[in-house]
Write a protein that holds these residues in place. Structure first.
Motif, PDB file in Angstrom:
ATOM      1  N   SER A  41      48.666  37.924  43.230  1.00 49.17           N
ATOM      2  CA  SER A  41      48.875  37.011  42.108  1.00 49.17           C
ATOM      3  C   SER A  41      50.346  36.686  41.913  1.00 49.17           C
ATOM      4  N   VAL A  42      51.216  37.645  42.201  1.00 50.97           N
ATOM      5  CA  VAL A  42      52.653  37.378  42.122  1.00 50.97           C
ATOM      6  C   VAL A  42      53.035  36.252  43.069  1.00 50.97           C
ATOM      7  N   GLU A  43      52.508  36.278  44.277  1.00 55.24           N
ATOM      8  CA  GLU A  43      52.828  35.233  45.255  1.00 55.24           C
ATOM      9  C   GLU A  43      52.239  33.885  44.840  1.00 55.24           C
ATOM     10  N   GLY A  50      37.267  40.371  42.353  1.00 56.88           N
ATOM     11  CA  GLY A  50      35.822  40.524  42.517  1.00 56.88           C
ATOM     12  C   GLY A  50      35.192  41.560  41.608  1.00 56.88           C
ATOM     13  N   ASP A  51      36.004  42.237  40.775  1.00 54.54           N
ATOM     14  CA  ASP A  51      35.487  43.330  39.937  1.00 54.54           C
ATOM     15  C   ASP A  51      35.444  42.995  38.452  1.00 54.54           C
ATOM     16  N   ASN A  52      35.813  41.768  38.074  1.00 57.75           N
ATOM     17  CA  ASN A  52      35.912  41.440  36.655  1.00 57.75           C
ATOM     18  C   ASN A  52      34.581  41.482  35.927  1.00 57.75           C
ATOM     19  N   LYS A 105      46.055  45.457  44.307  1.00 57.33           N
ATOM     20  CA  LYS A 105      46.165  44.527  45.441  1.00 57.33           C
ATOM     21  C   LYS A 105      46.113  43.082  44.949  1.00 57.33           C
ATOM     22  N   THR A 106      45.218  42.822  43.998  1.00 54.64           N
ATOM     23  CA  THR A 106      45.083  41.467  43.457  1.00 54.64           C
ATOM     24  C   THR A 106      46.300  41.090  42.626  1.00 54.64           C
TER      25      THR A 106
END
Length: 306
Positions: free
Chosen positions: A132-134, A107-109, A127-128
Motif C-alpha cells: 500500500s505504501v508503494e 483478502g482477510d477484511n 505485507k499488504t
C-alpha cells in the motif's frame, strides 16, 4: 509521539450553483469552463458518472473536475496495475485534485482474521501495508482504509481487541515513515464485523498511539449502528481523519434518506474540517438523469452558508 497530531487536509471553496457540463466535459475538452468548487471537498468514485463520462476512469475524473469536485476516492486502487495507478496519480496532480482513500485489503477484511492473533493474518496484513505504501506513492494518496475483519467468537472481546491493537501498531510502523495514514472504519454491513462504533475505534486509535492510525467516520454506517451523529463525532474528533457520506436508508446521495446532511456539512465546516468527504454511496436514480440529480443534491446540501 503526539497521537493527536495529524493533518485533516483538503480544499475549502465558495458556494456554487449546479450547472451540469456538456459531453465535452467527459473528454476533458471543456477546459476553462469548470464549475466552481464546493464549500467542502467531496470525492466521487469510479462508476459514479459512467453514463455522463464513459467507462474510462480517467475520463470520469476529468468530468468530476469539470463539475467542481476536487478529490476522488477509489477503494480498489491497490488492485489496479502499476501503470494505471501512475496515470491516475499524474492526472490528479495535473488537475490539482486530491486522492482520497483506497482500501488496504490482502483478502482477510471480510472474515475472521486479526482478532485471532494468528501470525498468518498479521503477516498478510503487514505485507499488504508495504504494498500500500508503494501504491500511495504512485497515486499521491495520504489515507487508506483498514477493516480488522470479523469477531473471533471463541475469544473474550478484550483479548480480540489486544490482538487487533498489536497488528495495527506494527502496520503503523510501516506506514508512518511515508506519511500514509490508515483510517479504521467501523461498519454496519454485518454484525460479524469486529469494528462497529466510533467510540470503540477511538479507544483503539489511542492504544495504537500513532499519527498513522486514525478513524474513518462513515456517516451512513454510524447512523445505522449508533445514531447520535454530531455528538459522537465531536467526542471522537481528535482521532477522526476522514469522513464518508451516504444517506440512510438506501446508501444513496444526501437528500434521499433521513440524515440532515446540510446540517452535518455546516457543522464540519464550522469545526474547520478541510479534509476529503468520500461519496461512499450509490446513485438514487439511474442514467445521466440520476447523475445530474446527484450533483444537484450535493449543491443543495453544500449551500449552508446563507
Amino acid at each position: 509521539m503526539e497521537r493527536r497530531t495529524f493533518l485533516q487536509q483538503g480544499t475549502l471553496a465558495g458556494i456554487s450553483a449546479l450547472a451540469f457540463g456538456s459531453a465535452q466535459a467527459a473528454t476533458g475538452t471543456n477546459a476553462g469552463k469548470a464549475e466552481k468548487t464546493f464549500n467542502m471537498n467531496y470525492a466521487p468514485h469510479d462508476g459514479m458518472f459512467r453514463n455522463s463520462a464513459g467507462a474510462d476512469f480517467l475520463d470520469q475524473i476529468r468530468f468530476m473536475h469539470d463539475q467542481g469536485f476536487r478529490a476522488i476516492e477509489d477503494n480498489g486502487m491497490l488492485k489496479r496495475d502499476t501503470a494505471q495507478q501512475e496515470k491516475i496519480g499524474n492526472l490528479l496532480a495535473k488537475l490539482d485534485m486530491q486522492m482520497g482513500v483506497f482500501v488496504i485489503d490482502g483478502g482477510d477484511n471480510w472474515k475472521v482474521s486479526l482478532t485471532t492473533g494468528k501470525q498468518e493474518f498479521v503477516d498478510n496484513f503487514l505485507k499488504t501495508c508495504r504494498a500500500s505504501v508503494e501504491t500511495a506513492k504512485r497515486c499521491n494518496a495520504k489515507w487508506a482504509t483498514v477493516v480488522p475483519g470479523f469477531f473471533e467468537r471463541k475469544l473474550p472481546i478484550g483479548v480480540q481487541t489486544g490482538h487487533v491493537i498489536d497488528a495495527l501498531r506494527r502496520g503503523a510502523e510501516i506506514l508512518e515513515p511515508h506519511g500514509l495514514v490508515m483510517v479504521l472504519e467501523p461498519l454496519s454491513d454485518t454484525p460479524e464485523l469486529f469494528l462497529r462504533t466510533a467510540d470503540q475505534t477511538y479507544e483503539i486509535c489511542r492504544a495504537v498511539n500513532s499519527p498513522s492510525c486514525k478513524i474513518l467516520y462513515d456517516i451512513y454506517h454510524m447512523q445505522r449502528n449508533t445514531g447520535h451523529l454530531i455528538p459522537m463525532m465531536d467526542l471522537c474528533w481528535d482521532e477522526i481523519a476522514y469522513i464518508q457520506i451516504g444517506d440512510n436508508p438506501g446508501r444513496k446521495e444526501p437528500g434521499t434518506g433521513e440524515i440532515n446532511y446540510k446540517n452535518i456539512f455546516k457543522h464540519l465546516h464550522e469545526k474547520g474540517y478541510k479534509g476529503v468527504m468520500g461519496m461512499e454511496h450509490g446513485n438514487f436514480h439511474p442514467g445521466k438523469e440520476g447523475e445530474t440529480a446527484l450533483i444537484k443534491a450535493y449543491r443543495e446540501c453544500d449551500d449552508f452558508l446563507g
